[in-house]
Design a protein around this motif. Sequence first.
Motif, PDB file in Angstrom:
ATOM      1  N   VAL A  87     -87.666 -64.701  19.932  1.00 12.64           N
ATOM      2  CA  VAL A  87     -87.776 -63.536  19.067  1.00 12.64           C
ATOM      3  C   VAL A  87     -87.734 -62.280  19.924  1.00 12.64           C
ATOM      4  CG1 VAL A  87     -89.164 -62.486  17.254  1.00 12.64           C
ATOM      5  CG2 VAL A  87     -89.314 -64.943  17.686  1.00 12.64           C
ATOM      6  N   LEU A  88     -87.013 -61.320  19.453  1.00 13.49           N
ATOM      7  CA  LEU A  88     -86.965 -60.055  20.172  1.00 13.49           C
ATOM      8  C   LEU A  88     -88.353 -59.417  20.120  1.00 13.49           C
ATOM      9  CD1 LEU A  88     -84.529 -58.730  21.542  1.00 13.49           C
ATOM     10  CD2 LEU A  88     -84.524 -57.104  19.637  1.00 13.49           C
ATOM     11  N   PRO A  89     -88.874 -59.015  21.251  1.00 17.29           N
ATOM     12  CA  PRO A  89     -90.239 -58.491  21.255  1.00 17.29           C
ATOM     13  C   PRO A  89     -90.376 -57.150  20.530  1.00 17.29           C
ATOM     14  CG  PRO A  89     -89.212 -58.268  23.416  1.00 17.29           C
ATOM     15  CD  PRO A  89     -88.281 -59.061  22.581  1.00 17.29           C
ATOM     16  N   ASP A  90     -91.583 -56.943  19.982  1.00 19.65           N
ATOM     17  CA  ASP A  90     -91.914 -55.624  19.438  1.00 19.65           C
ATOM     18  C   ASP A  90     -92.013 -54.660  20.614  1.00 19.65           C
ATOM     19  OD1 ASP A  90     -94.393 -56.791  17.054  1.00 19.65           O
ATOM     20  OD2 ASP A  90     -92.191 -56.779  17.033  1.00 19.65           O
ATOM     21  N   VAL A  91     -91.465 -53.517  20.459  1.00 28.88           N
ATOM     22  CA  VAL A  91     -91.623 -52.540  21.528  1.00 28.88           C
ATOM     23  C   VAL A  91     -92.252 -51.273  20.951  1.00 28.88           C
ATOM     24  CG1 VAL A  91     -90.442 -51.144  23.234  1.00 28.88           C
ATOM     25  CG2 VAL A  91     -89.653 -53.438  22.742  1.00 28.88           C
ATOM     26  N   PRO A  92     -93.392 -50.901  21.493  1.00 32.11           N
ATOM     27  CA  PRO A  92     -94.056 -49.720  20.943  1.00 32.11           C
ATOM     28  C   PRO A  92     -93.295 -48.453  21.311  1.00 32.11           C
ATOM     29  CG  PRO A  92     -95.168 -50.447  22.924  1.00 32.11           C
ATOM     30  CD  PRO A  92     -94.081 -51.437  22.660  1.00 32.11           C
ATOM     31  N   ASP A  93     -93.380 -47.480  20.453  1.00 37.27           N
ATOM     32  CA  ASP A  93     -92.755 -46.190  20.738  1.00 37.27           C
ATOM     33  C   ASP A  93     -93.728 -45.388  21.574  1.00 37.27           C
ATOM     34  OD1 ASP A  93     -91.249 -43.627  18.627  1.00 37.27           O
ATOM     35  OD2 ASP A  93     -91.382 -43.903  20.801  1.00 37.27           O
ATOM     36  N   ASP A  94     -93.320 -45.002  22.759  1.00 37.22           N
ATOM     37  CA  ASP A  94     -94.273 -44.237  23.583  1.00 37.22           C
ATOM     38  C   ASP A  94     -94.168 -42.739  23.305  1.00 37.22           C
ATOM     39  OD1 ASP A  94     -92.561 -44.072  26.806  1.00 37.22           O
ATOM     40  OD2 ASP A  94     -91.968 -43.429  24.790  1.00 37.22           O
ATOM     41  N   MET A 100     -88.239 -46.808  28.062  1.00 39.79           N
ATOM     42  CA  MET A 100     -87.875 -47.804  27.065  1.00 39.79           C
ATOM     43  C   MET A 100     -86.888 -48.851  27.596  1.00 39.79           C
ATOM     44  SD  MET A 100     -89.732 -47.224  24.508  1.00 39.79           S
ATOM     45  CE  MET A 100     -89.094 -47.783  22.952  1.00 39.79           C
ATOM     46  N   PRO A 101     -85.831 -48.424  28.289  1.00 42.84           N
ATOM     47  CA  PRO A 101     -84.877 -49.429  28.763  1.00 42.84           C
ATOM     48  C   PRO A 101     -85.550 -50.431  29.708  1.00 42.84           C
ATOM     49  CG  PRO A 101     -83.986 -47.231  28.975  1.00 42.84           C
ATOM     50  CD  PRO A 101     -85.435 -47.070  28.645  1.00 42.84           C
ATOM     51  N   LEU A 102     -86.397 -49.908  30.595  1.00 40.36           N
ATOM     52  CA  LEU A 102     -87.070 -50.758  31.553  1.00 40.36           C
ATOM     53  C   LEU A 102     -87.932 -51.783  30.824  1.00 40.36           C
ATOM     54  CD1 LEU A 102     -88.285 -51.638  34.258  1.00 40.36           C
ATOM     55  CD2 LEU A 102     -89.898 -49.749  34.046  1.00 40.36           C
ATOM     56  N   ARG A 103     -88.716 -51.265  29.841  1.00 41.81           N
ATOM     57  CA  ARG A 103     -89.655 -52.151  29.181  1.00 41.81           C
ATOM     58  C   ARG A 103     -88.914 -53.253  28.412  1.00 41.81           C
ATOM     59  NH1 ARG A 103     -92.581 -48.381  27.421  1.00 41.81           N
ATOM     60  NH2 ARG A 103     -91.736 -48.318  25.322  1.00 41.81           N
ATOM     61  N   LEU A 104     -87.890 -52.826  27.749  1.00 39.29           N
ATOM     62  CA  LEU A 104     -87.107 -53.799  26.992  1.00 39.29           C
ATOM     63  C   LEU A 104     -86.549 -54.893  27.905  1.00 39.29           C
ATOM     64  CD1 LEU A 104     -84.900 -52.149  24.269  1.00 39.29           C
ATOM     65  CD2 LEU A 104     -86.223 -54.267  24.131  1.00 39.29           C
ATOM     66  N   THR A 105     -85.992 -54.455  28.997  1.00 40.06           N
ATOM     67  CA  THR A 105     -85.364 -55.404  29.911  1.00 40.06           C
ATOM     68  C   THR A 105     -86.381 -56.399  30.454  1.00 40.06           C
ATOM     69  OG1 THR A 105     -83.879 -53.661  30.520  1.00 40.06           O
ATOM     70  CG2 THR A 105     -83.944 -55.565  31.951  1.00 40.06           C
ATOM     71  N   LEU A 106     -87.488 -55.858  30.941  1.00 35.86           N
ATOM     72  CA  LEU A 106     -88.500 -56.727  31.526  1.00 35.86           C
ATOM     73  C   LEU A 106     -89.089 -57.675  30.493  1.00 35.86           C
ATOM     74  CD1 LEU A 106     -90.909 -54.988  34.028  1.00 35.86           C
ATOM     75  CD2 LEU A 106     -89.620 -57.102  34.288  1.00 35.86           C
ATOM     76  N   LEU A 107     -89.437 -57.122  29.337  1.00 36.32           N
ATOM     77  CA  LEU A 107     -90.046 -57.961  28.300  1.00 36.32           C
ATOM     78  C   LEU A 107     -89.072 -59.015  27.799  1.00 36.32           C
ATOM     79  CD1 LEU A 107     -92.064 -55.276  26.328  1.00 36.32           C
ATOM     80  CD2 LEU A 107     -92.956 -57.057  27.820  1.00 36.32           C
ATOM     81  N   GLU A 108     -87.842 -58.622  27.687  1.00 39.83           N
ATOM     82  CA  GLU A 108     -86.839 -59.605  27.255  1.00 39.83           C
ATOM     83  C   GLU A 108     -86.732 -60.736  28.267  1.00 39.83           C
ATOM     84  OE1 GLU A 108     -83.355 -57.291  26.652  1.00 39.83           O
ATOM     85  OE2 GLU A 108     -83.649 -57.164  24.490  1.00 39.83           O
ATOM     86  N   ALA A 109     -86.766 -60.344  29.522  1.00 31.29           N
ATOM     87  CA  ALA A 109     -86.676 -61.367  30.569  1.00 31.29           C
ATOM     88  C   ALA A 109     -87.912 -62.266  30.525  1.00 31.29           C
ATOM     89  CB  ALA A 109     -86.548 -60.700  31.935  1.00 31.29           C
ATOM     90  N   LEU A 110     -89.078 -61.636  30.371  1.00 33.94           N
ATOM     91  CA  LEU A 110     -90.317 -62.431  30.299  1.00 33.94           C
ATOM     92  C   LEU A 110     -90.273 -63.388  29.120  1.00 33.94           C
ATOM     93  CD1 LEU A 110     -93.135 -59.812  31.100  1.00 33.94           C
ATOM     94  CD2 LEU A 110     -92.438 -61.759  32.513  1.00 33.94           C
ATOM     95  N   ALA A 111     -89.733 -62.890  28.008  1.00 34.92           N
ATOM     96  CA  ALA A 111     -89.686 -63.708  26.792  1.00 34.92           C
ATOM     97  C   ALA A 111     -88.842 -64.960  26.983  1.00 34.92           C
ATOM     98  CB  ALA A 111     -89.144 -62.880  25.623  1.00 34.92           C
TER      99      ALA A 111
ATOM    100  N   LEU B  18     -93.804 -54.093  36.263  1.00 31.69           N
ATOM    101  CA  LEU B  18     -94.695 -54.649  35.239  1.00 31.69           C
ATOM    102  C   LEU B  18     -95.749 -53.619  34.862  1.00 31.69           C
ATOM    103  CD1 LEU B  18     -95.294 -58.339  36.410  1.00 31.69           C
ATOM    104  CD2 LEU B  18     -94.233 -57.612  34.272  1.00 31.69           C
ATOM    105  N   ARG B  19     -96.308 -52.983  35.900  1.00 36.79           N
ATOM    106  CA  ARG B  19     -97.325 -51.959  35.632  1.00 36.79           C
ATOM    107  C   ARG B  19     -96.760 -50.837  34.773  1.00 36.79           C
ATOM    108  NH1 ARG B  19    -101.134 -53.774  38.900  1.00 36.79           N
ATOM    109  NH2 ARG B  19    -100.212 -54.849  40.654  1.00 36.79           N
ATOM    110  N   GLN B  20     -95.589 -50.405  35.163  1.00 30.50           N
ATOM    111  CA  GLN B  20     -94.966 -49.314  34.423  1.00 30.50           C
ATOM    112  C   GLN B  20     -94.678 -49.739  32.975  1.00 30.50           C
ATOM    113  OE1 GLN B  20     -91.646 -47.888  36.640  1.00 30.50           O
ATOM    114  NE2 GLN B  20     -91.207 -46.252  35.168  1.00 30.50           N
ATOM    115  N   ALA B  21     -94.239 -50.979  32.829  1.00 33.93           N
ATOM    116  CA  ALA B  21     -93.834 -51.438  31.502  1.00 33.93           C
ATOM    117  C   ALA B  21     -95.012 -51.518  30.532  1.00 33.93           C
ATOM    118  CB  ALA B  21     -93.163 -52.803  31.613  1.00 33.93           C
TER     119      ALA B  21
END
Lengths: 170, 416
Positions: A87-94, A100-111, B18-21
């Motif tokens: 499932v595509l992760p929920d991403v909070p709006d900061d 955002m791109p970083l978080r999406l990429t990392l979380l997607e990879a973690l998922a 990770l910290r940043q994310a």
Amino acid sequence: MRQARADEYAEFAAVRAGHLYRSACLLTAGDTHLAEDLVQETLGRLYVSWRRVARVENPAGYAQTVLMRTFLTHQRRRSSTERATDVLPDVPDDGAGRDMPLRLTLLEALARLPAKDRAVVVLRYWEDRSIEETAQAMNASSAAVRTRCVRALGRLRELLGEDLGEYARP
Amino acid sequence: MPFDQHGTPFEERLSADLRQAVDAFDTDRLALVTAGELRGRRRLLLRRRAAVAGGVASLALVGVGGALLGPGTGSSAHRDGASVGTGRHTATAAPTPSPVSGDQMIRTLEGLLPKGRFSKAEARGTNDRPGPYVQLVYDDGKGAAAISVGLGRVEPGSDEARATTECPRKVFVHYDACSTTRLTGGSVVMVLQGYEYPDRRVDTKWWSAELVTPEGHHVSVSEWNAAAEKGAPISRAEPPLSAAQLRKLAAAGAWRDAIDAMPPDTHKPAPQPTATADSVAIAPTLSSLLPKGVFKVSEDSGDDSGYGYLVLDDGKGKNFVQVNVQADMSDAEGDLFGSDAEVLADGTKVATHQVPSEKGGAGAVMWTVDTIRTDGRRVVIGELNSGAPNEDATRKTPALTMGQLREIALSPKWWL
């Protein structure tokens, strides 16, 4: 629970909740609803055993361990064969839209990592725990943690590219 | 696998990113804390209701003041903590052989290797923390190579044992060859021929053998085509021992003898009091020990360790069955096991009780089998002929016989 102890617990929970929640968000690869659920369950468990937890040398570390095991138990119950969340992760709006791109990429990879591999990554690289400590938190042998760690890093490299920073940042 | 990758540029960036994310993840913390406490209260209430109601609890209360109430509610909480160390090791029932020194470890490895020159030997003995280990530089005449052997234990049959000897998938780790072999006697050994640096920035080859025996011995042998794991120039095309030789070296009986000589806890970090997860999950274990195909389970206590219960029905009415597993109850042994307690050949004591359920409803009885091993490990199982403590009896007597309860309580499965 006696008042003094109850107060102590409440203070501890208030201080640690944020960190626990962020760890849970990584463990769940951005599933914030599940993350909240895991943290509530963790705090509930800590409440029950607070007498003992309060005597532990490092209650904060202990709380993280309980979170980790709560997560792994959840995964085990959900499915014994499921290897990763699709499932595509929920991403909070900061708000400002930063990172955002970083978080999406990392979380997607973690998922895309199996739950236990994700747990190893979170413990080793976000909690900064040693192999030994990670093994203890996960109730696993150091050798098993090393194996998982090597595998998880290999997979993340594959998903993010060797130069993670270059790839992840816009 | 004595190498630790923490510190490569990739890992450092991963940490930072990770910290940043996670920075942006925030939530209503007060709501979280309140909800958490609520869950805790509910959990506590449930345990009290479940445990205090039956005769098992009242028996335990005689001796230890609330041991059955679960972590945090009784004075015996520290015992659960001790269970981390004592509850999990099943491979050490025999008397511990004399310790093996670091020097002996070195001599053993030198003796097991083909003829060559040895240097830079270092080792830890079986009494040293964090466990026995030996490494040296070996030269068979074709170039110096680092070889190391690490020893430890894994839980037999566990995920860890399997993961240790399972070849990683090639998409995850780059390696040239990997195979898992089952040896006579049931040991499983994985030989992996890979690289010290997964990114191959230096082409140091790292070959390793991971051997796990059915008794839980874990032997880890590594060799490199350089005089050190990291930072030494490549000295030869390949590490000196072939895959077959590595396998043979890992399987040498001397390593298992050394592992047997390890005190029960050297391979584990100091036990930390843990709330729930260090012994087996009670409800699933209990479920696995029930006669097959007889019962329908309508309720269970989840994966909690220490205390758990099932509500089961054989078609003739509900039964509430609860189990308590405790690591060291030796100081309460006198109170719990009278002179009339049965003593088994291995010293385990068994006490049985059939009494009216103290807080149970009309007609409810509690059948109990209480067991304690010579090292203080206790399993007590109690069964009500009602669906819950406080509820009326659903049937005249509970479904599981005293003999069945006894068999369940004495099962080794509680101490895996």
